[in-house]
Design a protein around this motif. Structure first.
Motif, mmCIF file in Angstrom:
data_model
loop_
_atom_site.group_PDB
_atom_site.id
_atom_site.type_symbol
_atom_site.label_atom_id
_atom_site.label_comp_id
_atom_site.label_asym_id
_atom_site.label_seq_id
_atom_site.Cartn_x
_atom_site.Cartn_y
_atom_site.Cartn_z
ATOM 1 N N THR A 10 0.816 -1.207 0.000
ATOM 2 C CA THR A 10 0.000 0.000 0.000
ATOM 3 C C THR A 10 0.855 1.265 0.000
ATOM 4 O O THR A 10 1.819 1.371 0.749
ATOM 5 N N LYS A 41 -9.486 -2.183 -6.410
ATOM 6 C CA LYS A 41 -10.741 -2.183 -5.683
ATOM 7 C C LYS A 41 -11.172 -3.627 -5.509
ATOM 8 O O LYS A 41 -11.215 -4.398 -6.465
ATOM 9 N N CYS A 42 -11.488 -3.977 -4.305
ATOM 10 C CA CYS A 42 -11.878 -5.351 -3.991
ATOM 11 C C CYS A 42 -13.240 -5.668 -4.602
ATOM 12 O O CYS A 42 -14.171 -4.869 -4.507
ATOM 13 N N CYS A 45 -15.608 -6.650 -0.956
ATOM 14 C CA CYS A 45 -15.997 -5.664 0.060
ATOM 15 C C CYS A 45 -15.930 -4.235 -0.468
ATOM 16 O O CYS A 45 -16.352 -3.310 0.212
ATOM 17 N N GLY A 46 -15.382 -4.049 -1.688
ATOM 18 C CA GLY A 46 -15.372 -2.720 -2.287
ATOM 19 C C GLY A 46 -14.292 -1.799 -1.764
ATOM 20 O O GLY A 46 -14.240 -0.633 -2.123
ATOM 21 N N ARG A 47 -13.416 -2.319 -0.924
ATOM 22 C CA ARG A 47 -12.348 -1.492 -0.388
ATOM 23 C C ARG A 47 -11.380 -1.074 -1.492
ATOM 24 O O ARG A 47 -11.001 -1.880 -2.329
ATOM 25 N N VAL A 48 -10.982 0.169 -1.503
ATOM 26 C CA VAL A 48 -10.021 0.683 -2.478
ATOM 27 C C VAL A 48 -8.673 0.847 -1.798
ATOM 28 O O VAL A 48 -8.581 1.443 -0.730
ATOM 29 N N SER A 49 -7.646 0.288 -2.411
ATOM 30 C CA SER A 49 -6.295 0.428 -1.882
ATOM 31 C C SER A 49 -5.406 1.029 -2.954
ATOM 32 O O SER A 49 -5.534 0.687 -4.127
ATOM 33 N N CYS A 74 -7.107 -8.685 -1.049
ATOM 34 C CA CYS A 74 -7.612 -7.636 -0.168
ATOM 35 C C CYS A 74 -7.407 -8.030 1.295
ATOM 36 O O CYS A 74 -7.217 -9.196 1.614
ATOM 37 N N VAL A 75 -7.475 -7.046 2.168
ATOM 38 C CA VAL A 75 -7.379 -7.357 3.599
ATOM 39 C C VAL A 75 -8.522 -8.258 4.064
ATOM 40 O O VAL A 75 -8.420 -8.916 5.089
ATOM 41 N N CYS A 76 -9.632 -8.301 3.321
ATOM 42 C CA CYS A 76 -10.746 -9.180 3.687
ATOM 43 C C CYS A 76 -10.484 -10.613 3.252
ATOM 44 O O CYS A 76 -11.261 -11.515 3.548
ATOM 45 N N ASN A 82 -11.294 -8.429 -8.565
ATOM 46 C CA ASN A 82 -10.743 -7.120 -8.239
ATOM 47 C C ASN A 82 -10.633 -6.244 -9.479
ATOM 48 O O ASN A 82 -10.420 -6.737 -10.575
#
Ligand SMILES: [Zn+2]
Length: 91
Positions: A10, A41-42, A45-49, A74-76, A82
């Motif tokens: 990251t 983007k995951c 879960c939709g998390r953006v890194s 992803c962290v999930c 992705n």
């Protein structure tokens, strides 16, 4: 997003503006401009890194961006579906 060996990829900053990379585009890591930031983007879960390009290049080499999607987790824990993002840093 973390490397499969647990290395944190990251970047410490995020861009203000970004676009989604189309999987039909044959862009490589090295074809990105200096002011462009690679992100993901995951699909779950939709998390953006936002990722550090230098670390990606060191770990994976000069890859097609579309191939990076499957290398990122992803962290999930998800690594399916992705989306690769290309962000722009203010110049
Ligand atoms: Zn996730």
């Amino acid at each position: 997003m973390k490397h499969r060996r647990g290395i944190d990829l990251t970047a410490s900053f995020g861009p203000s503006d970004y676009r989604e990379h189309e999987s039909q585009q044959y862009e490589t890591l090295k074809s990105l401009h200096e002011w462009e930031v690679l992100g993901a983007k995951c699909g779950k879960c939709g998390r953006v890194s936002w990722l550090d390009k230098r670390v990606i290049e060191r770990e994976f080499g000069n890859q097609y961006l579309m191939n990076l999607r499957r290398k990122l987790r992803c962290v999930c824990g998800n690594k399916e579906g992705n989306t690769v993002l290309i962000g722009k840093l203010p110049r």
